[in-house]
Design a protein around this motif. Structure first.
Motif, short mmCIF file in Angstrom:
data_model
loop_
_atom_site.label_atom_id
_atom_site.label_comp_id
_atom_site.label_asym_id
_atom_site.label_seq_id
_atom_site.Cartn_x
_atom_site.Cartn_y
_atom_site.Cartn_z
N UNK A 226 0.86 -1.18 0.00
CA UNK A 226 0.00 0.00 0.00
C UNK A 226 0.90 1.23 0.00
N UNK A 227 0.45 2.29 -0.63
CA UNK A 227 1.28 3.48 -0.74
C UNK A 227 1.51 4.11 0.63
N UNK A 228 2.55 4.94 0.71
CA UNK A 228 2.94 5.52 2.00
C UNK A 228 1.88 6.45 2.55
N UNK A 229 1.25 7.22 1.68
CA UNK A 229 0.17 8.13 2.09
C UNK A 229 -1.07 7.83 1.25
N UNK A 230 -1.74 6.73 1.54
CA UNK A 230 -2.88 6.31 0.72
C UNK A 230 -4.08 7.22 0.89
N UNK A 231 -4.87 7.31 -0.17
CA UNK A 231 -6.11 8.07 -0.09
C UNK A 231 -7.20 7.29 0.61
N UNK A 232 -8.33 7.96 0.81
CA UNK A 232 -9.44 7.35 1.54
C UNK A 232 -9.96 6.09 0.83
N UNK A 233 -10.04 6.13 -0.50
CA UNK A 233 -10.55 4.97 -1.25
C UNK A 233 -9.63 3.77 -1.07
N UNK A 234 -8.31 4.00 -1.15
CA UNK A 234 -7.36 2.89 -1.03
C UNK A 234 -7.44 2.25 0.35
N UNK A 235 -7.53 3.07 1.38
CA UNK A 235 -7.64 2.52 2.74
C UNK A 235 -8.97 1.79 2.92
N UNK A 236 -10.03 2.35 2.40
CA UNK A 236 -11.35 1.72 2.53
C UNK A 236 -11.35 0.33 1.92
N UNK A 237 -10.81 0.20 0.72
CA UNK A 237 -10.79 -1.10 0.06
C UNK A 237 -9.89 -2.09 0.79
N UNK A 238 -8.76 -1.59 1.31
CA UNK A 238 -7.84 -2.47 2.04
C UNK A 238 -8.50 -3.02 3.29
N UNK A 239 -9.06 -2.14 4.10
CA UNK A 239 -9.63 -2.55 5.39
C UNK A 239 -10.91 -3.37 5.18
N UNK A 240 -11.67 -3.05 4.15
CA UNK A 240 -12.96 -3.71 3.94
C UNK A 240 -12.82 -5.08 3.29
N UNK A 241 -11.91 -5.21 2.31
CA UNK A 241 -11.93 -6.41 1.47
C UNK A 241 -10.56 -7.06 1.25
N UNK A 242 -9.51 -6.28 1.06
CA UNK A 242 -8.27 -6.82 0.54
C UNK A 242 -7.37 -7.47 1.59
N UNK A 243 -7.43 -6.98 2.81
CA UNK A 243 -6.54 -7.50 3.86
C UNK A 243 -7.33 -8.48 4.72
N UNK A 244 -6.92 -9.73 4.83
CA UNK A 244 -7.75 -10.74 5.51
C UNK A 244 -8.02 -10.45 6.98
N UNK A 245 -7.02 -9.91 7.70
CA UNK A 245 -7.26 -9.62 9.11
C UNK A 245 -8.20 -8.43 9.28
N UNK A 246 -7.95 -7.34 8.54
CA UNK A 246 -8.88 -6.21 8.58
C UNK A 246 -10.30 -6.66 8.21
N UNK A 247 -10.41 -7.49 7.19
CA UNK A 247 -11.71 -7.96 6.73
C UNK A 247 -12.42 -8.76 7.82
N UNK A 248 -11.70 -9.62 8.50
CA UNK A 248 -12.28 -10.41 9.59
C UNK A 248 -12.76 -9.52 10.73
N UNK A 249 -11.95 -8.52 11.07
CA UNK A 249 -12.32 -7.61 12.15
C UNK A 249 -13.54 -6.78 11.78
N UNK A 250 -13.63 -6.37 10.52
CA UNK A 250 -14.76 -5.56 10.08
C UNK A 250 -16.07 -6.34 10.15
N UNK A 251 -16.05 -7.61 9.71
CA UNK A 251 -17.30 -8.39 9.78
C UNK A 251 -17.69 -8.66 11.23
N UNK A 252 -16.70 -8.81 12.12
CA UNK A 252 -17.03 -9.00 13.54
C UNK A 252 -17.67 -7.75 14.11
N UNK A 253 -17.22 -6.59 13.65
CA UNK A 253 -17.84 -5.35 14.07
C UNK A 253 -19.30 -5.28 13.65
#
Length: 438
Positions: A226-253
């Motif tokens: 991921x880029x050093x200073x990612x935009x909101x869209x890049x972070x949203x996609x990473x946390x929501x779908x692309x990164x397995x741990x972030x994705x697991x935490x989001x569904x638990x939320x």
């Protein structure tokens, strides 16, 4: 790089601001808690919501969850740009119309609109209290910091539920919610303007340490690619779908907020339908929130010692068990027991989900990452309102929603157990920490 003394991290070194933030989140909890006992009971009596219209009843939670979820995301992005304090103040200003709308409401749609403002208040104000605490504390204190934050907030939720239950029975629900709400919003806004200090410089100083390789302690498992200073869209996609741990935490939320939708919107209907008074119902829902609140002081600190993953998974499953106990019980004592179990489950999972996201979020875009997680978590209110509302409407009773919610929580815990890494940097540091310096 050496961090200036004024930006040193740690609860002790920033105790004044830490306590100020605790007071702020306590006030935020009072605002949301004041609705939990009174509003579901008012729906049929004052606003003409026909008995059995469960989907319409839960529309106020749909508007709240949808707005709060979206505002959580924008709050995180905005906080990384303009600072945490300004967003906190915006949240309290947005809360000012809430008590007036409740007082003047002509029908249930006024309450739906009021909860739009409640969602803005919660999305901005609560988000900033937790982000600010993470900014000024050490990584090894993060579980305790988020635990104390959520403890104070949900202690406020529980206290407000009990107080407004008593006052509503004596003075009337509308008048109680108006004066209680207006007093809290006004006081909290004044305190935020006068006493809260901006914490964004702490986050920037920590980011400089990571970039300059001067950060002491275990290296967090920050995402790669991921880029050093990612935009909101890049972070949203990473946390929501692309990164397995972030994705697991989001569904638990999402899952835990579906459970809270049940408690907020349908448990009062369930209990009142079984003959409990408004005051007794307030004790059940208030006990749930207070146990949740108080216990987080210990559960957050526990995760600093044993890691985040075990408390999260255990909490999801205990919460599921508590809901089943409530559905199967027929006595006030067992309903109090089930409320206690649900509170313990929430205490184990809730602050540690936030701490997990913070563990693996670089300081440069921590606000965006936390905002994205909180977007999904609190959109769980909207998802829960639709899902549980449709089920209750179809069955024309609420007990079936308890079974569905329990099943979702059990599945969610299994997802985290199998799909998420341990995020605590001291328990599972990034591989780079094992490479000897050259």
């Amino acid at each position: 790089m050496t961090v200036p003394d004024s930006f040193e991290r740690g609860i002790r070194k920033n105790l004044n601001q830490f306590l100020q933030q605790i007071l702020q989140v306590f006030f935020v909890g009072l605002i949301i808690g004041m609705e939990r006992t009174a509003l579901p009971g008012l729906a049929q009596k004052d606003f003409g919501v026909v008995k059995g219209s469960f989907l319409f009843l839960l529309s106020f939670l749909f508007s709240f969850g949808l707005v709060k979820g979206i505002l959580n995301f924008f709050a995180g992005t905005l906080a990384d740009r303009v600072g945490r304090k300004r967003v906190l103040v915006m949240g309290w200003i947005a809360g000012l119309p809430l008590p007036f709308l409740i007082l003047m409401a002509q029908n249930w749609w006024w309450i739906v609109l009021a909860n739009v403002f409640l969602g803005i208040n919660q999305g901005f104000a609560w988000s900033m209290t937790v982000t600010s605490k993470v900014d000024i504390t050490l990584p090894e204190e993060r579980g305790m910091a988020t635990g104390i934050n959520e403890s104070a907030g949900y202690l406020g939720v529980g206290i407000a539920g009990i107080i407004t239950g008593y006052l509503s029975a004596r003075y009337g629900p509308r008048e109680t919610l108006f004066w209680f709400g207006l007093s809290i919003v006004t006081i909290a806004l004044a305190l935020a303007i006068i006493f809260i200090r901006e914490t964004l410089p702490w986050a920037r100083a920590e980011q400089d340490e990571h970039q300059n390789k001067t950060f002491s302690g275990p290296r967090p498992r920050f995402p790669e690619g991921i880029s050093e200073h990612p935009g909101a869209r890049e972070v949203f996609l990473l946390v929501s779908f692309r990164h397995p741990t972030f994705r697991s935490l989001s569904q638990a939320g999402i899952a835990n907020k579906i459970a809270d939708t049940l408690v907020w919107g349908l448990v009062p209907v369930f209990l009142l339908g079984r003959g409990l008074s408004l005051t007794a119902t307030g004790w059940v829902t208030g006990l749930y929130a207070m146990v949740w609140g108080v216990s987080q002081i210990g559960t957050g600190r526990l995760s600093d010692r044993i890691g985040r993953k075990i408390p999260i998974v255990t909490g999801l499953w205990i919460l599921a068990g508590g809901i089943l106990v409530m559905a199967l019980s027929e006595s006030f004592a067992f309903w109090l027991l089930s409320a206690t179990l649900m509170g313990v489950g929430m205490a184990l999972l809730y602050p540690n989900l936030v701490a997990s996201v913070a563990d693996i979020s670089p300081p440069a875009w921590r606000g965006k990452a936390l905002g994205t997680y909180r977007y999904w978590r609190d959109t769980g209110y909207a998802i829960g309102a639709l899902l549980l509302g449709v089920i209750a409407q179809w069955k024309q009773e609420v007990t079936s929603t308890f079974w569905v919610t329990s099943g979702l929580l059990i599945f969610s815990g299994l997802w985290v157990a199998l799909g998420a890494e341990e995020t605590h940097p001291g328990k599972n540091p990034a591989r780079e920490v094992r490479v000897s310096s050259e």
